[in-house]
Write a protein that holds these residues in place. Structure first.
Motif, PDB file in Angstrom:
ATOM      1  N   ALA A 124       7.128  -8.204   0.624  1.00 41.21           N
ATOM      2  CA  ALA A 124       7.974  -8.440  -0.549  1.00 41.21           C
ATOM      3  C   ALA A 124       7.860  -9.872  -1.059  1.00 41.21           C
ATOM      4  N   TRP A 127       4.764 -10.526  -3.116  1.00 36.49           N
ATOM      5  CA  TRP A 127       4.820 -10.068  -4.498  1.00 36.49           C
ATOM      6  C   TRP A 127       5.351 -11.171  -5.415  1.00 36.49           C
ATOM      7  N   GLN A 162      13.484  -2.709  -0.578  1.00 37.90           N
ATOM      8  CA  GLN A 162      12.130  -2.235  -0.844  1.00 37.90           C
ATOM      9  C   GLN A 162      11.759  -1.102   0.118  1.00 37.90           C
ATOM     10  N   ARG A 165      13.296   2.093  -0.939  1.00 38.18           N
ATOM     11  CA  ARG A 165      12.646   2.711  -2.098  1.00 38.18           C
ATOM     12  C   ARG A 165      11.433   3.545  -1.710  1.00 38.18           C
ATOM     13  N   LEU A 280      13.975  -4.529  -8.708  1.00 42.93           N
ATOM     14  CA  LEU A 280      13.170  -3.574  -7.961  1.00 42.93           C
ATOM     15  C   LEU A 280      13.368  -2.143  -8.427  1.00 42.93           C
ATOM     16  N   ASP A 281      14.604  -1.767  -8.770  1.00 39.21           N
ATOM     17  CA  ASP A 281      14.830  -0.385  -9.196  1.00 39.21           C
ATOM     18  C   ASP A 281      15.699  -0.293 -10.447  1.00 39.21           C
ATOM     19  N   SER A 554       0.773  -6.626  -4.840  1.00 41.74           N
ATOM     20  CA  SER A 554       1.366  -7.642  -5.708  1.00 41.74           C
ATOM     21  C   SER A 554       0.826  -7.552  -7.127  1.00 41.74           C
ATOM     22  N   ILE A 557       2.440  -4.156  -8.913  1.00 39.28           N
ATOM     23  CA  ILE A 557       3.791  -4.210  -9.461  1.00 39.28           C
ATOM     24  C   ILE A 557       3.832  -5.012 -10.760  1.00 39.28           C
ATOM     25  N   GLU A 587       5.305   3.403  -8.154  1.00 32.00           N
ATOM     26  CA  GLU A 587       6.646   3.653  -7.633  1.00 32.00           C
ATOM     27  C   GLU A 587       6.598   4.423  -6.316  1.00 32.00           C
ATOM     28  N   TRP A 592       8.443   0.155  -6.489  1.00 32.83           N
ATOM     29  CA  TRP A 592       8.749  -0.626  -7.688  1.00 32.83           C
ATOM     30  C   TRP A 592       9.013   0.322  -8.853  1.00 32.83           C
ATOM     31  N   THR A 594       9.087   2.386 -12.018  1.00 34.58           N
ATOM     32  CA  THR A 594       8.225   2.637 -13.177  1.00 34.58           C
ATOM     33  C   THR A 594       8.694   3.843 -13.979  1.00 34.58           C
TER      34      THR A 594
END
Length: 612
Positions: A124, A127, A162, A165, A280-281, A554, A557, A587, A592, A594
């Motif tokens: 994370a 990124w 993360q 997700r 992130l979401d 990285s 995203i 995603e 991440w 989308t």
């Protein structure tokens, strides 16, 4: 579920808010996500009491740290004063004279925290560091988190969310391994409630951040060192309401800080991490509101350039910006990138002032006297008076500045006041700018972008390119029969070139018409439109080709918005399906968000259901 780890040092002062582990899980999920108080509460707390007052350099009674709620964070103007104790970021340490602070705090030894910090550093945090060769967030934040609970909990919150997700799926870092370390494996993985774990650490981090803002008000603001090439400060900047004295020769004394003291750079970094936690979401208007909440930590960005200002040495002199610390620079560019994304997603102006060149120079951009980005593909011997050329990370950051300009230009439309929507109360509220004026501004932006592009070093050129497969060995609607695969040796350069092609596409599509005073023929207009269409098609194919080469996470995203722009421009169903698959893959693989872009594309295409 293991309890939230408490700071290493012991103390007796109670924390105002109850620990997160003592709260029922429903406290975190009893309201819609876009109504979560979090950083919005922080913003309200930070802005409700304090008013910004620019300190007068000649007024010995005015402390620059008393007048502004976060001036101590964004605009340090004094060296550290002997005997001045900064308030602790950890509320447990406040007011406890018997706390023993070790020079070298022990490393984290609690399994859950160690697991999450490592995941932050290896995934994370990386990124956030794609455009930072110094890797501040991935490499330095975990070290600072040893003694800074705010950074520790912020990083753990982001890492846990993360993982939630992607339903706990975690790639093995470093390639194949016959056996993973215990630190790489979460205890009781089958029962891990990642949303709750992330919310638990997030709540703790927000509480500490609120405590920090409260401490800055009640106990005086912490001091942060200025960084100048001369390592000196001006006499006027040494005025202190605490009675500090200058050291001999007006040289700035470097005094060690106890590890528990509040660090402005780390507070800024924590704010940036927590904002990415939201992004992130929640990459929509709700996320933008959270970004505005974080802006309370950057609300001097336009006034003070987010960078510290060196006080003038004589009355009436103009303040000069001084070089920010590495941490502050990394945080600034992270925020600038999110600021651009928020403006693009919500079709509005950026929060940062793109016209104040001094902000961007202080952040590391090398610009000439006309404000153009200096080339980075020339020999330094041709420019003996200038410092070394910018490296890849600052070149990439320069593009974000230019893209922010483009987004602001589009958002303004033909507004006389450079505000969109136009203010009806303005004297010129219903008067648009002359078309030629808009076209001239468009040409200026195009020139700035081209100068940046022509000054790129060889690292921004692709190393391998596989053309589309046309021998009939693959189905006609396969991605490889439509697009090339394009690979760059530096992931940062791959992402930057995707952003460049996105910028060129947006600029081309928003090119104003030539003046109607000189009539052009219908054929000229059609020819112009077709030329734009051909050029746009080239740029969106480059975006998709880079994405199909499967760059590292990285890069993936950061390619959400370029792929969205490509999808808006592509007209063939097989091409559009490739874009949807690429967005959904981001995603699914990385967590991440989308889906909001997928839904937007489906709506614009008029697809009630996807073609088979």
């Amino acid at each position: 579920m293991e309890p939230t780890p408490e700071p290493d040092q012991a103390g007796s002062v109670p924390v105002v808010s109850p620990p997160a582990e003592d709260r029922p899980p429903e406290m975190f999920f009893s309201m819609p996500f876009d109504q979560a108080p979090g950083l919005e509460a922080l913003s309200a707390a930070a802005t409700s009491t304090f008013q910004y007052i620019r300190p007068s350099p000649g007024d010995p009674q005015t402390s620059p740290h008393q007048s502004n709620k976060l001036n101590f964070i964004l605009n340090p103007t004094r060296p550290e004063i002997v005997g001045y104790a900064s308030p602790a970021i950890d509320p447990v340490l406040i007011g406890s004279p018997h706390v023993q602070v070790h020079d070298d705090p022990p490393p984290v030894d609690e399994h859950e925290v160690a697991f999450l910090l490592r995941h932050f550093g290896e995934t994370a945090g990386q990124w956030m560091d794609l455009f930072d060769l110094g890797c501040y967030f991935a490499h330095h934040v975990p070290v600072q988190a040893i003694s800074n609970p705010l950074l520790r909990y912020s990083a753990c919150a982001y890492a846990a969310k993360q993982l939630g997700r992607v339903r706990g799926r975690k790639a093995v870092v470093g390639g194949n391994a016959s056996k993973q370390a215990d630190m790489e494996l979460y205890p009781r993985l089958e029962s891990a409630n990642w949303p709750y774990i992330g919310a638990k650490y997030y709540d703790r981090a927000i509480s500490l951040l609120m405590e920090e803002l409260s401490n800055s008000r009640n106990h005086g603001a912490p001091m942060t060192p200025m960084t100048t090439s001369e390592e000196a400060f001006s006499p006027s900047s040494a005025q202190s309401s605490h009675g500090g004295q200058l050291t001999p020769g007006h040289k700035r004394r470097r005094l060690p800080r106890p590890p528990s003291s509040s660090h402005a750079d780390e507070t800024l970094a924590a704010g940036a991490i927590l904002c990415v936690y939201e992004f992130l979401d929640n990459a929509n208007t709700a996320w933008s509101r959270h970004l505005s909440g974080t802006k309370s930590l950057f609300d001097l960005a336009e006034k003070e350039g987010m960078m510290p200002v060196q006080s003038p040495t004589s009355p009436g002199a103009i303040s000069e910006r001084i070089r920010p610390s590495r941490a502050r620079r990394a945080t600034f560019w992270n925020f600038a990138r999110q600021d651009f994304l928020a403006a693009f997603i919500n079709e509005c102006q950026t929060r940062l002032n793109t016209s104040d060149v001094s902000i961007w120079r202080a952040a590391g951009l090398q610009l000439d006297d006309q404000g153009f980005v200096l080339p980075s593909n020339t020999e330094d011997s041709h420019f003996p008076e200038r410092q070394a050329v910018m490296r890849e990370d600052m070149i990439s950051n320069a593009l974000i500045w230019l893209m922010s300009k483009i987004i602001n230009y589009i958002a303004s439309g033909d507004s006389v006041d450079h505000v969109f929507p136009q203010d009806p109360a303005s004297p010129s509220g219903f008067i648009g700018i002359n078309q030629m004026v808009i076209l001239e501004r468009w040409k200026e932006l195009e020139k700035e972008l081209e100068i940046w592009h022509h000054g790129l070093p060889e690292t921004f050129k692709p190393c391998a390119r596989l053309p589309p497969v046309t021998d009939g060995s693959l189905p006609a609607n396969s991605a490889r029969t439509i697009f090339s695969e394009i690979w760059y040796s530096m992931p940062m350069c791959a992402s930057t070139m995707q952003s460049y092609h996105m910028a060129r596409t947006i600029l081309l599509v928003n090119r104003p018409h030539e003046s109607t005073a000189r009539r052009s023929t219908l054929s000229d207009r059609i020819r112009s439109y077709r030329e734009i269409e051909r050029e746009v098609r080239y740029h969106v194919h480059e975006i998709c080709g880079i994405a199909l080469a499967r760059p590292e996470g990285s890069v993936r995203i950061h390619q959400v918005q370029p792929l969205f722009v490509a999808g808006q421009c592509l007209t063939e169903n097989p091409e559009r399906q490739v874009v949807l698959d690429l967005l959904r893959g981001i995603e699914d693989d990385l967590g991440w968000a989308t889906d909001y872009r997928v839904k937007k594309l489906l709506s614009e295409w008029g697809w009630n259901q996807e073609p088979s």
